[in-house]
Design an enzyme around this catalytic site. Structure first.
Site, short mmCIF file in Angstrom:
data_model
loop_
_atom_site.label_atom_id
_atom_site.label_comp_id
_atom_site.label_asym_id
_atom_site.label_seq_id
_atom_site.Cartn_x
_atom_site.Cartn_y
_atom_site.Cartn_z
N ASP A 83 0.85 -1.19 0.00
CA ASP A 83 0.00 0.00 0.00
C ASP A 83 0.89 1.25 0.00
O ASP A 83 2.06 1.19 0.39
CB ASP A 83 -0.90 0.00 1.25
CG ASP A 83 -2.13 0.87 1.09
OD1 ASP A 83 -2.21 1.64 0.10
OD2 ASP A 83 -3.02 0.79 1.95
N GLY A 84 0.34 2.35 -0.42
CA GLY A 84 1.04 3.63 -0.37
C GLY A 84 0.92 4.26 1.00
O GLY A 84 0.37 3.68 1.94
N ASP A 86 0.82 8.54 2.84
CA ASP A 86 0.92 9.99 2.63
C ASP A 86 2.17 10.55 3.27
O ASP A 86 2.72 11.54 2.80
CB ASP A 86 -0.34 10.67 3.19
CG ASP A 86 -1.57 10.20 2.46
OD1 ASP A 86 -1.64 10.41 1.24
OD2 ASP A 86 -2.44 9.57 3.09
N LYS A 96 -1.84 7.76 6.74
CA LYS A 96 -2.56 7.30 5.56
C LYS A 96 -3.97 7.87 5.57
O LYS A 96 -4.43 8.36 6.59
CB LYS A 96 -2.61 5.77 5.52
CG LYS A 96 -1.28 5.16 5.10
CD LYS A 96 -1.36 3.63 4.96
CE LYS A 96 -2.42 3.14 4.02
NZ LYS A 96 -2.34 3.72 2.67
N GLY A 97 -4.61 7.78 4.41
CA GLY A 97 -6.00 8.20 4.33
C GLY A 97 -6.22 9.39 3.42
O GLY A 97 -7.35 9.88 3.29
N GLU A 105 -8.01 0.16 4.70
CA GLU A 105 -6.55 -0.04 4.62
C GLU A 105 -6.00 -0.56 5.94
O GLU A 105 -5.14 -1.44 5.96
CB GLU A 105 -5.86 1.27 4.24
CG GLU A 105 -6.10 1.67 2.78
CD GLU A 105 -5.55 3.04 2.44
OE1 GLU A 105 -5.25 3.25 1.26
OE2 GLU A 105 -5.45 3.90 3.33
#
Ligand SMILES: O=C(CO)[C@H](O)[C@H](O)COP(=O)(O)O
Length: 233
Positions: A83-84, A86, A96-97, A105
């Site tokens: 997963d990526g 931020d 994240k989000g 996620e």
């Protein structure tokens, strides 16, 4: 080299971690999208995997590539999630989000033996908080929840404006789970663990974008090549 090229490089390196027969969690966002595209090519060439998506968008992308998809109810234990993020720090704590998929996620990452983050190296920060922290909340009682979130943030030693996330057309953004997102513009988060714990117990908060103790490895692509943080295998 563009930022998108870097994202694709990180995704390609993560694909090397995929083994036949694996149960995979598929992340959300522009970097994870590259991983899903590349995985789709491998599946078309005969790779046998079963996957769970972290968003409706990723589910649609994966199905369009004929990647075999499952659900966490059918496949509750995953081998690897890619997963990526931020933002991340050197301790592999994440924000994240940004793509509004933080709830699924985090559930998928927590169900995985290993979570690997893929990103361009501009996402690596000394201290988390430059990226606004997404906090997913139920619509009922929004103002009460907003005040309680502000109090929790202050108690954890942070401060900043809370904004209700909107879509580009100005309407309030509703997540895949039917919730709203408050973005906390904190600047810096000196005590991420304390903030995570404080947010965890606010009624009305469904989840927040601090991912702590979940990622085992990060693959960061930069102009000088790839940097690996955490356990490479
Ligand atoms: O957390 C996410 C979605 O909820 C994404 O992983 C995060 O926003 C990074 O996205 P991108 O790869 O497009 O920069």
């Amino acid at each position: 080299m563009t930022a998108d090229d870097l994202k694709k490089q990180a995704a390609a390196r993560a694909l090397e971690l995929v083994q036949p027969g694996m149960r995979l969690g598929l992340g959300t966002g522009s970097t994870a999208k590259h991983f899903v595209d590349l995985l789709g090519e491998r599946v078309a060439a005969g790779l046998d995997v079963i996957c769970v998506a972290t968003s409706e968008a990723t589910q649609a992308q994966a199905l369009s590539l004929a990647i075999p998809m499952s659900t966490l109810d059918e496949t509750p234990e995953l081998d690897l999630t890619v997963d990526g993020a931020d933002e991340l720090d050197s301790a592999l704590r994440l924000i994240k989000g940004g793509g509004a998929a933080l709830l699924r996620e985090k559930i998928v990452a927590a169900a995985s033996r290993r979570m690997v983050v893929i990103a361009d190296d501009g996402k690596l920060v000394g201290k988390l908080g430059r990226f606004p922290l997404p906090i997913e909340v139920v619509p009922f009682g929004l103002e009460v929840t907003r005040r309680a979130v502000a109090k929790a943030i202050a108690e954890a030693g942070a401060a900043g404006e809370l904004t209700l996330r909107k879509r580009p057309d100005g309407e309030v953004l509703v997540t895949d789970g039917g919730h709203y997102i408050l973005d906390a513009h904190l600047g810096t988060i000196d005590h991420p663990e304390a903030l995570a714990q404080a947010l965890n117990i606010v009624p009305g908060v469904v989840e927040h974008g601090l991912f702590i103790g979940l990622a085992a490895m990060a693959i960061l692509a930069g102009a000088g090549g790839l940097t690996i943080l955490g356990a490479a295998e």
